[in-house]
Design an enzyme around this catalytic site. Structure first.
Site: not given
Ligand code: NAD
Ligand code: ZN
Length: 345
Positions: A40, A43
């Site tokens: 976040t 972002h």
């Molecule tokens: P990040 O973007 O650093 O990690 C995402 C990972 O997914 C990256 O390492 C990327 O290489 C990989 N990826 C991309 N395409 C892929 C595919 N086709 N198959 C497998 N892996 C793939 O994000 P983060 O900080 O680790 O957060 C993970 C997710 O959780 C994000 O989408 C974020 O927005 C979300 N999030 C949700 C909540 C919630 O409360 N629901 C809270 C925090 C973060």
């Protein structure tokens, strides 16, 4: 004191000098011992569409924190000077329908510090006492700061049984890596991780993944079927926010299996619900935030158990904020796990 501030509605942030704040009623002032960067924060730094609609600069960034209470505001009777705390970053109203059903994690009036008000990327910061979580004195500050994102990972991994169950994790970003640590500590086997970045696949292995797959080079569904003798995984944990990963993960899950979705998709996704969810009778959980306060108890106990392999997840440690731009750019490039600042040099 120095603080990382979003000073204007544009890319980036600035290291500025601001006054140490005074705690108001219901608040405490903490000396920030460790604070980590969340997706976040990135972002907000990048000033994406979501940030433009939500953030009102100037504002101090940051929300994952561990610190020592050094001043207590009027009316606070739950904390004392010297307490060592972390903080739940969702400030819930306690009054809405969800809150009155003890579903504080989906409070419809949630405010987040570092998002809707000044955050913790500073030497000192204000925390609402109702959001404070007391830590055992011997917990390292970098682990204590990670409890908030660990709560996301715990709710994702432990939304159902996991011990002894084959598990697929898609996405080994900072949150997916924490998910691997929680799954391993909880006895999942084998833990299969699909992640396109080589750097992050290596981290996944260090944290404890039993198998890693590059979904851009091999078909993860086939790979999972090969590893599980054609059964598919019992548990699928989506941490990437990639629509393709969602589809592949559902296809790789065994009929009757369990799915937790944490990753946030950049747009509406199309999935064959009939064949990938309904006829497979999958149990699907949407995951948001952390349960208050059950998840915090679980996270704290897991850390204290010594079974969470967190050190490989923390790839970058900075003393002070001088190199914060480097930290954000590395994170943006996907060249980090968790990044932690220790504000007092
Ligand atoms: P990040 O973007 O650093 O990690 C995402 C990972 O997914 C990256 O390492 C990327 O290489 C990989 N990826 C991309 N395409 C892929 C595919 N086709 N198959 C497998 N892996 C793939 O994000 P983060 O900080 O680790 O957060 C993970 C997710 O959780 C994000 O989408 C974020 O927005 C979300 N999030 C949700 C909540 C919630 O409360 N629901 C809270 C925090 C973060
Ligand atoms: Zn509420």
């Amino acid at each position: 004191m120095p603080a990382i501030m979003k000073t204007k509605p544009a890319y980036g942030a600035e290291l500025v000098e601001v006054d140490v704040p005074k705690p108001g009623p219901g608040e405490v002032l903490i000396k920030v011992l460790a604070t980590s960067i969340c997706g976040t924060d990135l972002h907000i730094y990048e000033w994406n569409e979501w940030a433009q609609s939500r953030i009102k600069p100037p504002q101090i960034m940051g929300h994952e924190v561990a610190g020592e209470v050094i001043e207590v505001g009027p009316g606070v009777d739950t904390l004392e000077v010297g307490d060592y705390i972390s903080a739940e970053t969702h400030i819930v109203c306690g009054k809405c329908y969800a809150c009155r059903h003890n579903r504080y994690h989906v409070c419809q009036n949630t405010k987040i510090f570092g998002v809707d008000m000044d955050g913790v990327f500073a030497e000192y910061a204000i925390v609402p006492a109702q959001n404070a979580w007391k830590n055992p004195k011997d917990m390292p500050p970098e682990y204590a700061a990670l409890q908030e994102p660990l709560g996301n990972a715990v709710d994702t991994v432990l939304a159902g049984p996991i011990a002894g169950r084959s598990t697929l994790i898609t996405g080994a970003g900072p949150l997916g890596l924490l998910g691997i640590a929680v799954a391993k500590a909880s006895g999942a086997y084998p833990v299969i991780v699909s992640e396109p970045s080589e750097f992050r696949r290596e981290l996944a292995k260090k944290v404890g993944a039993d198998y890693v797959i590059n979904p851009f080079e091999e078909d993860p569904v086939k790979a999972v079927m090969d590893i599980t003798d054609g059964a598919g995984v019992e548990v699928f944990l989506e941490f990437s926010g990639a629509p393709k990963a969602l589809e592949q993960g559902l296809a790789a899950t065994t009929p009757g299996g369990r799915v937790s979705l944490l990753g946030l998709f950049p747009r509406d996704v199309t999935v064959d619900f009939n064949n990938l969810i309904i006829f497979k009778a999958l149990e699907v959980h949407g995951i948001t935030g952390r349960h208050l306060w059950e998840t915090w108890y679980t996270v704290s106990s897991l850390i204290q158990s010594g079974r969470l392999n967190l050190d490989p997840v923390i790839t970058h440690k900075y003393k002070g904020f001088d190199d914060f731009e480097e930290a954000f750019e590395l994170m943006k490039a996907g060249k980090t796990g968790k990044v932690v600042f220790f504000p007092h040099k």
